[in-house]
Design a protein around this motif. Structure first.
Motif, PDB file in Angstrom:
ATOM      1  N   CYS A   1      41.960  41.532  47.777  1.00  0.00           N
ATOM      2  CA  CYS A   1      40.736  42.224  47.368  1.00  0.00           C
ATOM      3  C   CYS A   1      40.002  41.369  46.342  1.00  0.00           C
ATOM      4  N   VAL A   2      38.740  41.154  46.591  1.00  0.00           N
ATOM      5  CA  VAL A   2      37.866  40.433  45.663  1.00  0.00           C
ATOM      6  C   VAL A   2      36.920  41.453  45.045  1.00  0.00           C
ATOM      7  N   VAL A   3      36.955  41.609  43.741  1.00  0.00           N
ATOM      8  CA  VAL A   3      36.113  42.590  43.051  1.00  0.00           C
ATOM      9  C   VAL A   3      34.861  41.875  42.537  1.00  0.00           C
ATOM     10  N   GLY A   4      33.739  42.153  43.189  1.00  0.00           N
ATOM     11  CA  GLY A   4      32.486  41.505  42.849  1.00  0.00           C
ATOM     12  C   GLY A   4      31.987  40.647  43.999  1.00  0.00           C
ATOM     13  N   SER A   5      30.699  40.779  44.344  1.00  0.00           N
ATOM     14  CA  SER A   5      30.171  40.087  45.523  1.00  0.00           C
ATOM     15  C   SER A   5      29.094  39.083  45.178  1.00  0.00           C
ATOM     16  N   GLY A   6      29.135  38.561  43.953  1.00  0.00           N
ATOM     17  CA  GLY A   6      28.234  37.472  43.600  1.00  0.00           C
ATOM     18  C   GLY A   6      28.778  36.151  44.127  1.00  0.00           C
ATOM     19  N   PRO A   7      28.230  35.025  43.672  1.00  0.00           N
ATOM     20  CA  PRO A   7      28.712  33.722  44.136  1.00  0.00           C
ATOM     21  C   PRO A   7      30.209  33.517  43.931  1.00  0.00           C
ATOM     22  N   ALA A   8      30.738  33.904  42.785  1.00  0.00           N
ATOM     23  CA  ALA A   8      32.175  33.744  42.543  1.00  0.00           C
ATOM     24  C   ALA A   8      32.980  34.547  43.553  1.00  0.00           C
ATOM     25  N   GLY A   9      32.524  35.757  43.856  1.00  0.00           N
ATOM     26  CA  GLY A   9      33.238  36.604  44.797  1.00  0.00           C
ATOM     27  C   GLY A   9      33.218  36.058  46.210  1.00  0.00           C
ATOM     28  N   PHE A  10      32.042  35.663  46.692  1.00  0.00           N
ATOM     29  CA  PHE A  10      31.952  35.169  48.061  1.00  0.00           C
ATOM     30  C   PHE A  10      32.611  33.803  48.219  1.00  0.00           C
ATOM     31  N   TYR A  11      32.482  32.948  47.225  1.00  0.00           N
ATOM     32  CA  TYR A  11      33.172  31.658  47.308  1.00  0.00           C
ATOM     33  C   TYR A  11      34.689  31.856  47.318  1.00  0.00           C
ATOM     34  N   THR A  12      35.169  32.808  46.525  1.00  0.00           N
ATOM     35  CA  THR A  12      36.604  33.095  46.519  1.00  0.00           C
ATOM     36  C   THR A  12      37.048  33.632  47.873  1.00  0.00           C
ATOM     37  N   ALA A  13      36.284  34.553  48.438  1.00  0.00           N
ATOM     38  CA  ALA A  13      36.619  35.092  49.754  1.00  0.00           C
ATOM     39  C   ALA A  13      36.667  33.981  50.803  1.00  0.00           C
ATOM     40  N   ASP A  14      35.698  33.085  50.741  1.00  0.00           N
ATOM     41  CA  ASP A  14      35.647  31.969  51.685  1.00  0.00           C
ATOM     42  C   ASP A  14      36.900  31.102  51.575  1.00  0.00           C
ATOM     43  N   LYS A  15      37.281  30.766  50.357  1.00  0.00           N
ATOM     44  CA  LYS A  15      38.455  29.913  50.161  1.00  0.00           C
ATOM     45  C   LYS A  15      39.744  30.616  50.563  1.00  0.00           C
ATOM     46  N   LEU A  16      39.833  31.911  50.320  1.00  0.00           N
ATOM     47  CA  LEU A  16      41.021  32.663  50.734  1.00  0.00           C
ATOM     48  C   LEU A  16      41.178  32.632  52.250  1.00  0.00           C
ATOM     49  N   LEU A  17      40.088  32.835  52.969  1.00  0.00           N
ATOM     50  CA  LEU A  17      40.148  32.828  54.423  1.00  0.00           C
ATOM     51  C   LEU A  17      40.522  31.447  54.955  1.00  0.00           C
ATOM     52  N   LYS A  18      40.012  30.418  54.309  1.00  0.00           N
ATOM     53  CA  LYS A  18      40.298  29.059  54.772  1.00  0.00           C
ATOM     54  C   LYS A  18      41.713  28.621  54.431  1.00  0.00           C
ATOM     55  N   ARG A  19      42.163  28.946  53.239  1.00  0.00           N
ATOM     56  CA  ARG A  19      43.460  28.434  52.785  1.00  0.00           C
ATOM     57  C   ARG A  19      44.634  29.260  53.300  1.00  0.00           C
ATOM     58  N   PHE A  20      44.443  30.569  53.479  1.00  0.00           N
ATOM     59  CA  PHE A  20      45.536  31.409  53.957  1.00  0.00           C
ATOM     60  C   PHE A  20      45.457  31.657  55.468  1.00  0.00           C
ATOM     61  N   GLY A  21      44.336  31.279  56.066  1.00  0.00           N
ATOM     62  CA  GLY A  21      44.239  31.267  57.512  1.00  0.00           C
ATOM     63  C   GLY A  21      44.212  32.615  58.201  1.00  0.00           C
ATOM     64  N   ALA A  22      44.762  32.641  59.414  1.00  0.00           N
ATOM     65  CA  ALA A  22      44.671  33.818  60.277  1.00  0.00           C
ATOM     66  C   ALA A  22      45.371  35.039  59.701  1.00  0.00           C
ATOM     67  N   ASP A  23      46.318  34.834  58.801  1.00  0.00           N
ATOM     68  CA  ASP A  23      47.061  35.960  58.228  1.00  0.00           C
ATOM     69  C   ASP A  23      46.319  36.646  57.079  1.00  0.00           C
ATOM     70  N   ALA A  24      45.189  36.093  56.667  1.00  0.00           N
ATOM     71  CA  ALA A  24      44.461  36.642  55.515  1.00  0.00           C
ATOM     72  C   ALA A  24      43.525  37.768  55.937  1.00  0.00           C
ATOM     73  N   ARG A  25      43.488  38.802  55.140  1.00  0.00           N
ATOM     74  CA  ARG A  25      42.507  39.874  55.263  1.00  0.00           C
ATOM     75  C   ARG A  25      41.891  40.053  53.881  1.00  0.00           C
ATOM     76  N   VAL A  26      40.587  39.898  53.798  1.00  0.00           N
ATOM     77  CA  VAL A  26      39.899  39.911  52.502  1.00  0.00           C
ATOM     78  C   VAL A  26      38.874  41.035  52.467  1.00  0.00           C
TER      79      VAL A  26
ATOM     80  N   GLU B   1      37.821  27.340  44.146  1.00  0.00           N
ATOM     81  CA  GLU B   1      38.838  26.439  44.688  1.00  0.00           C
ATOM     82  C   GLU B   1      40.053  26.376  43.768  1.00  0.00           C
ATOM     83  N   GLN B   2      39.808  26.327  42.467  1.00  0.00           N
ATOM     84  CA  GLN B   2      40.909  26.263  41.516  1.00  0.00           C
ATOM     85  C   GLN B   2      41.739  27.543  41.545  1.00  0.00           C
ATOM     86  N   THR B   3      41.065  28.687  41.547  1.00  0.00           N
ATOM     87  CA  THR B   3      41.785  29.955  41.555  1.00  0.00           C
ATOM     88  C   THR B   3      42.604  30.131  42.829  1.00  0.00           C
ATOM     89  N   VAL B   4      42.008  29.813  43.969  1.00  0.00           N
ATOM     90  CA  VAL B   4      42.729  29.985  45.240  1.00  0.00           C
ATOM     91  C   VAL B   4      43.873  28.976  45.355  1.00  0.00           C
TER      92      VAL B   4
END
Length: 503
Positions: free
Chosen positions: A50-75, A425-428
């Motif tokens: 779960c990403v709390v907040g949908s500004g740039p930090a939120g969407f960039y984090t969601a993007d990196k989670l999907l890319k780094r954790f792959g098909a098993d990720a649900r964000v 990127e750093q957080t993910v």
């Protein structure tokens, strides 16, 4: 100072149960680690984020989670407003349309079947953080800054004194600030404390021709005020000199180039010390800004309106007249060289004072994040204590398993939109490295499925991204009728009706 490091896996068991969800969560972490893997929806092998907040930090984090954790990720991206994109929508100046193009990237990301958007859900109001965390393996806090640093001077609470953030959110159509008591028809002079880009944005909107601004996505209520505006002068106040100003060349060039606006500055502020000379030469951007300001000083022009840039002036009080602000008392300052090479010079008071007239005072000395129950928070710095995005437990030197942070809430209000990409990127990366500490999902229905059930039981209408697109379409249609990109809807109930397809 950050708390000292400790091993999350070992000290988790020792963390007191007084932490929100503490004992059950740490036992879940231990059980998952002893079983040789991470918790989560083990039947499907999924990881729920779960990403709390949908500004740039939120969407960039969601993007990196999907890319780094792959098909098993649900964000799932949870947002307090019915509308996504955070400060890109409510903070970027309406006449800076190019800066908002990042919305296209975020919109494309939202079409990923692994991502769900839940708008109109405020953590701490509609759902507590411990309840939210029970539905996920990990939560990333990205909700940015919703408050401001204070001047700390007498008169700051007077009518007629606002933060620049509030003013920006007013003209950009933030639902909670659309009804601010602003009357530009009775405002002749505006003082803005601060010399950053937000201060420059406010000054430009106030001094720019109303017809030029009206063609942008600025809200109609603000256009009406600007057309009736009596503002003749805007004063920018900065405690240090032109070399130390925080604005950037592009924004400064726009402001200094406004048609029909005379620029007034004290030539004495441009007499630089050897330390200021060295500081300017060491940074190309500072040198460029100094050159821009010096050119305007050397080539004065006339205009019906005036911009006054007061360097070496620090506010000491807001002057009151008839129960509201009428000016800002400032103390002249001088610069003292930094004690260490490369350090920042200090502005020291001289004991000389003057008053700048102002019917409206805007404070633009920095945004500030606010804490939420259940998370450690550094009130002075306005950040969640963390190491590379991993959050420390409340009152403890261990980490809070499954809790992370990104954006201004992580580092403070600094940088540009793209800075959040590096931050995400750093957080993910940290999340990948610490994935074995993720707790198991405690809810029988993990992720958005269980969260939606809980919200429905509480009568909370969560807005999907498809719901937002209905609002978006209505805004664009209304804007086209007025010859502008969009006309923002500022009433939450109207947004909810549109999102539900009921209007």
């Amino acid at each position: 100072m950050l708390p000292r490091l400790a091993s999350a896996s070992l000290t988790a068991l020792l963390r007191p149960a007084s932490n929100s969800g503490g004992l059950s969560r740490t036992l879940a972490v231990a059980a998952a680690q002893m079983a040789g893997g991470t918790g989560g929806d083990t039947s499907a092998g999924l990881l729920h984020f779960c990403v709390v907040g949908s500004g740039p930090a939120g969407f960039y984090t969601a993007d990196k989670l999907l890319k780094r954790f792959g098909a098993d990720a649900r964000v799932d991206v949870v947002e307090a407003l019915p509308t996504p994109f955070g400060l890109v929508r409510s903070g970027v100046a309406p006449d800076h349309a190019d800066t908002k193009n990042v919305i296209n990237q975020f919109t494309a990301l939202a079409t990923d079947s692994r991502l769900a958007f839940l708008g109109n859900v405020r953590v701490g109001r509609d759902i507590g953080l411990p309840e939210l965390r029970a539905h996920y393996n990990a939560v990333v806090l990205c909700y940015g800054a919703e408050s401001d640093r204070r001047l700390g001077v007498p008169g700051e609470e007077l009518p007629g004194v606002l933060s620049a953030r509030e003013f920006v959110w007013w003209y950009n159509g933030h639902p909670e600030y659309r009804d601010l008591p602003i009357d530009l028809s009775s405002t002749r002079s505006v003082a803005i404390a601060g010399l950053g880009n937000v201060a420059v944005d406010c000054a430009r909107i106030l001094l720019k021709a109303a017809d030029d601004v009206a063609a942008t996505d600025i809200c109609s209520h603000a256009v009406e005020q600007l057309r009736a505006s009596a503002v003749k002068e805007v004063h920018l106040l900065g405690r240090r000199g032109p070399v130390q100003a925080a604005f950037t060349p592009k924004e400064l060039r726009e402001l200094l180039g406004l048609k029909g606006v005379k620029v007034v500055m004290d030539p004495g502020a441009f007499q630089l010390s050897p330390e200021c000379e060295a500081e300017m030469k060491a940074t190309r951007m500072k040198k460029r800004m100094f050159e821009l300001l010096s050119k305007v000083l050397a080539e004065p022009r006339q205009g019906e309106r005036s911009l006054h840039i007061h360097f070496l002036r620090t506010p000491v009080a807001v002057v009151e007249q008839e129960g509201r602000a009428s000016g800002v008392k400032v103390e002249k300052t001088r610069l003292e060289a930094a004690a260490q090479p490369g350090g920042a010079s200090r502005a020291l008071g001289t004991g000389e004072y003057e008053t700048v007239p102002a019917d409206l005072v805007l404070k633009s000395i920095g945004f500030k994040s606010v804490g939420i129950p259940g998370v450690a928070f550094d009130e002075r710095a306005g950040v969640v204590p963390n190491l590379l995005g991993q959050v420390y437990a409340e009152g403890d030197s261990s980490f809070d398993p499954g809790l992370y942070v990104c954006g201004w809430l992580k580092r403070g209000p600094s940088g540009i939109i793209g800075t959040n990409l590096v931050d995400a990127e750093q957080t993910v990366d940290t999340m990948l490295r610490t994935r074995d500490s993720f707790p198991a999902v405690q809810s029988p229905q993990p992720g958005s499925a269980g969260l939606k059930v809980l919200l429905e039981q509480r009568g909370v209408q969560a807005v999907s991204f498809q719901g937002w697109q209905r609002v978006d379409a209505a805004e664009v249609q209304r804007g086209q009728a007025q010859g502008k990109p969009r006309e923002k809807i500022t009433d939450v109930q109207e947004m909810l009706q549109l999102a539900a397809g009921a209007a």
